[in-house]
Every structure is written in structure tokens, then in C-alpha cells.
Design a protein around this motif. Sequence first.
Motif: not given
Length: 365
Positions: A198, A201-202, A205, A267-268, A270-271, A274, A304, A308, A311
Motif C-alpha cells: 500500500a 502503490c499510493y 500513484y 498500481i491500480q 493494488n490501490c 481504499v 501514506s 490513499a 487516490y
Amino acid sequence: MNHTILIIGAGKSGRGFLPQYIDSKDHILFVDKDEALIDKLEASKNYEISFYGNTKPAKNIFNYQAYCATQKNYQYCLTHCDMVAVSIGLEHYEELANNLKPYCHLLKDKAIVTFENGIDVASKLQGFLGVEDIQISEGSIFCTTNTMHEIDIISQDICYLPIKNKALDQIYLENVTPIEDFHLFMERKLYTYNLLSALFCYSGYLKGYKLLHEAALDIEIRKDAEYLMQSLNPILADYFHVSLHDQQVFAQGAIDKFSNPFIQDSIQRNCRDVKRKLEANERFMRPFVLLHQAQKDANILLKSIAAALVYDEKEESKQGVRLLETMEIDDKSYTIIKKYYTEYMQKSCNKPLQQADFEKEICKV
């Protein structure tokens, strides 16, 4: 004796990971809501699982049938299967339970195994079903799988299938690693592997990366991850009653995996989700509480969480910073997260991530 395994959810894990642990002589029944996917599986009659870096020969999957998720098809598959593997998101468990309830009598003589990143997910499915006399166990997936060319799969080459030590004699999967305290096992995975995923990935992003390894290899993001784990690893080692060395190796294994350029993970993907990832016992908030209790610096986690929320505002539920109101967090941390969120929103010029762009990247492998 050959067996028939029902896999509910024919997505990347359902058809890409689990069949690696099924004997080729055993029969697979796939059930999925995606009618287009089911049509492709039925029309093709076979598909291939290949491996990142060509570490071993591809596996051809052919001994299967695929069905749409209708009650009639559930009844047929539950009648003819020897075990059930559930490979769908937790958010779909209630709907699944409603489909299965009329056929609970068909489940009483066979094992069900859930495969989902979460704590005590088997008990949640049991609760939705409303019955106690059904064997539901849990498994975990450490492997990354992605779609290649319609229904073919490309997978990380890993031989590790941890499953709760329950009804193992009815679980017809190969190379299973029995786990005695699965609750604790999943907590450790969630607060280490899933937390680091996380964070990468965030943060990635915000920088416009599309693939997880790109973010994990970014010097600034990598530095944040390593700084966080320097404080968190000793706390997690005490919490899970393992040695500091074992926890450091466990965390480094996660970092190494996410940094591997052969593993093309988006990344998409895993994101997503939320709101769930910000719940009290999830990957962000529980480690935050542990750091806070130990009076350690949790600023990396707060950054982080803010990422998130960005995102979510741009790509998902559009609640963004308003999700903070649902979180149990102290006033000082609330203010810090809000400050980072405002800063990130002002700087960010990301366009929404397009799955088609990711598929182009995957096809280069």
C-alpha cells in the motif's frame, strides 16, 4: 482417486494461482459473474499459465468447465464437487452467501477454503451463510498473477500455499503449508506485506507510476519504506512473538518482491478499495496504533494515508479526505494527514489510470 474442485471466482487468482496447486488429473469447475470471461473460458477449452522471467515451463490448464454464477449452476457445481475454493473479494461474500444458502446441505460434507487478504474472513462468510455445521477454512496468496492475452495468465513462480490447519484431509490441493494460528499469520502478512504494498502503490500513484516495482525502486519512496520498517519491525517482532531477525527477513522479502521488475503488477489493482484498507484492524491503522503506543515516529504512515485519500478522491469513491471522519485517530494525526492531503491534491496532476495502459506494459514482458 481424482477429485473435482469448485473455484468460485475465475479471476487472476482463481484461474491463475489456485490451478497451480491442483493435480492435472483433477477436474476444475469455475463459477464467475463475468459472463464474457466464462464464454471465453468455455470457447477456448484451455489456457496457459506462464511465469515471470520464464523460470519454469508454462502450465496448460485444460481439465475444466466454466459456468456463470446462477443458482442453477451453483446447485450443479456444488452437487458434483469435492471441495470449494472461494477466490473473490470480501465485498462480494454476502452476495455469494445468498446464492449458496439454498444449497447449504450440499456443503456439509466438504471443505470450503477462502482466499482473501483479510483477518478471519472465513468467519465472515460463515456469518453471512448463517450456519455453523459447515467446514470453512482459510488460505492466503503471496503470489502475483496477471492476465496475458485474453484468458492466459502470467504468474510469479512461488511454491507456497499456507492454509489454516483445519479439515486438511478434505482439501484437495497440493503442497499445502498448514498454519496453526492463521489469525496471527494473516495479521503479520497484513501489517508487513500488505502495508508495504500500500505504501509503495499510493506513493507511486502520486508520482504517476503505473507499475508497483517502479514505485518500489523510486529512491525517495524506498527510503520512506525502509525508515518505517526500522521502527516497525521490532514492534511487530514483539507483537507476533518472533525474533527481530525473522521479522526483518519477512519484511525484506516483501520489499524484494515488490521491487522485482520481472513481476509486472499494476498500481491500480493494488490501490483499490481504499475505505476497507483504512479500517481499524487493517494495514494502515493497526501499525499506526502500534507505533503510536510505542511513541515511535508514524509520519510515513500518515503520509501514506493521505496519499490513499487522494487516490480515493480521484479514482474511487470521491470521498477523499472525508473518509478521515470515519477513522479513529487523534486530533494531531488528523491535522497532519489533512495537511499532506491538501498538499498532494494541489501538486497532483495525475490523469486517471487506464487499465488499457497497464495491459500494454504487461504485454512487453
